[in-house]
Design a protein around this motif. Sequence first.
Motif, PDB file in Angstrom:
ATOM      1  N   UNK A  82       0.821  -1.216   0.000  1.00  0.00           N
ATOM      2  CA  UNK A  82       0.000   0.000   0.000  1.00  0.00           C
ATOM      3  C   UNK A  82       0.851   1.259   0.000  1.00  0.00           C
ATOM      4  N   UNK A  83       0.358   2.283  -0.676  1.00  0.00           N
ATOM      5  CA  UNK A  83       1.132   3.512  -0.858  1.00  0.00           C
ATOM      6  C   UNK A  83       1.558   4.121   0.473  1.00  0.00           C
ATOM      7  N   UNK A  84       0.605   4.302   1.394  1.00  0.00           N
ATOM      8  CA  UNK A  84       0.946   4.925   2.667  1.00  0.00           C
ATOM      9  C   UNK A  84       1.893   4.046   3.472  1.00  0.00           C
ATOM     10  N   UNK A  85       1.678   2.744   3.444  1.00  0.00           N
ATOM     11  CA  UNK A  85       2.575   1.824   4.147  1.00  0.00           C
ATOM     12  C   UNK A  85       3.985   1.918   3.574  1.00  0.00           C
ATOM     13  N   UNK A 115       4.077  11.136  11.835  1.00  0.00           N
ATOM     14  CA  UNK A 115       2.989  12.048  11.466  1.00  0.00           C
ATOM     15  C   UNK A 115       3.556  13.381  11.010  1.00  0.00           C
ATOM     16  N   UNK A 116       4.546  13.897  11.753  1.00  0.00           N
ATOM     17  CA  UNK A 116       5.122  15.199  11.423  1.00  0.00           C
ATOM     18  C   UNK A 116       5.942  15.141  10.128  1.00  0.00           C
ATOM     19  N   UNK A 117       6.728  14.085   9.975  1.00  0.00           N
ATOM     20  CA  UNK A 117       7.589  14.017   8.794  1.00  0.00           C
ATOM     21  C   UNK A 117       6.802  13.777   7.503  1.00  0.00           C
ATOM     22  N   UNK A 118       5.791  12.913   7.592  1.00  0.00           N
ATOM     23  CA  UNK A 118       5.035  12.572   6.399  1.00  0.00           C
ATOM     24  C   UNK A 118       3.836  13.488   6.179  1.00  0.00           C
ATOM     25  N   UNK A 119       3.502  14.279   7.237  1.00  0.00           N
ATOM     26  CA  UNK A 119       2.377  15.212   7.151  1.00  0.00           C
ATOM     27  C   UNK A 119       1.082  14.474   6.830  1.00  0.00           C
ATOM     28  N   UNK A 120       0.828  13.425   7.606  1.00  0.00           N
ATOM     29  CA  UNK A 120      -0.374  12.612   7.439  1.00  0.00           C
ATOM     30  C   UNK A 120      -1.061  12.470   8.795  1.00  0.00           C
ATOM     31  N   UNK A 121      -2.205  11.815   8.814  1.00  0.00           N
ATOM     32  CA  UNK A 121      -2.961  11.666  10.049  1.00  0.00           C
ATOM     33  C   UNK A 121      -2.385  10.545  10.907  1.00  0.00           C
ATOM     34  N   UNK A 122      -2.586  10.616  12.238  1.00  0.00           N
ATOM     35  CA  UNK A 122      -2.142   9.534  13.126  1.00  0.00           C
ATOM     36  C   UNK A 122      -2.773   8.192  12.761  1.00  0.00           C
ATOM     37  N   UNK A 123      -4.028   8.208  12.304  1.00  0.00           N
ATOM     38  CA  UNK A 123      -4.698   6.962  11.940  1.00  0.00           C
ATOM     39  C   UNK A 123      -3.989   6.275  10.767  1.00  0.00           C
ATOM     40  N   UNK A 124      -3.520   7.053   9.804  1.00  0.00           N
ATOM     41  CA  UNK A 124      -2.809   6.491   8.650  1.00  0.00           C
ATOM     42  C   UNK A 124      -1.513   5.829   9.079  1.00  0.00           C
ATOM     43  N   UNK A 125      -0.802   6.488   9.989  1.00  0.00           N
ATOM     44  CA  UNK A 125       0.458   5.930  10.482  1.00  0.00           C
ATOM     45  C   UNK A 125       0.187   4.649  11.265  1.00  0.00           C
TER      46      UNK A 125
END
Length: 307
Positions: A102-105, A126-136
């Motif tokens: 998966x892309x996010x993974x 979360x900070x480095x990728x600028x994504x949501x905690x749920x995605x991480x």
Amino acid sequence: MPGGRLTYEDRRLIAAWLTEGLGYAEIGRRLGRPTSTISREVALNGAHAHYVADHAQQVSGHRARRRKPARPAEPAADEQPSEAERGFVDEFAALLAATGLPRMTSRVFVCLLTADADGLTAADLVRRLRVSPASVSKSIGYLETMELVVRQPDPGGRRERYVIDDDAWLRAWQADTGAHANIATAAQRGIEIFGTESTAGARLGTMGRFFARLSEQMSGSALTETTVYDALTVLAALVHADRPLSLGILATALDWPRDRARAALDAIQRQPALADPLALRSIGPQTYTLTTRPDRLSPAQREALGP
């Protein structure tokens, strides 16, 4: 300014008009403010007869400073990846995503792959990728299932850190090897059910042979470099002799202890891919020879080539 905070000039006028005996409604009308704003201002900063503009301004400023929320500390500049590093993470993640991850993974994995030895926390990701905690969180769970990521306690904190350790590749390799072996075994059961002459049986036979060879070749990585070298030397000796050789003759000719020669022969028997396209065959008590692998040539090819 009407609707904004009361200024010192507003408070000076309020004090003057109170002295003149004006009511809250009239003062509010003159300042363009609701009556409630004037009444609250007087109640907070002094009784009706004791409202002083200087004192009201000082108290109001003190309250505003207390209510002002503390700004979160900005992360140190050296903790943030550079543009080049961020670009590499995205590019490498795209390559991994093309293989089915998966892309996010993929982005989380490459971010951890390029992190320092102590790994990263979920907040770091979360900070480095600028994504949501749920995605991480979802991506970490996926990577843990594949045994590519391990959790470690964060020294001096309550959070956990995520690390790609040196054994991750071996664990992933072994997991793939086991999966390929299972597929080969399942395909063999299918052949028994559908029959070797059926279309399904033929397809399953091709599939089973492919994954069996793949499993053999991958599982050979568990052998040490020395063992593999010795196994190849034994194969060379059997090819050169062009006749069956006993364990004793092999050990004597190679000037090895018998245990070393036996270990090399055992390695070939455990990992037949080492001899591919040949196969080691025992033809008597501790006596060995080489033949071609039965799955390398079809029956028609063997017949065409002759004995």
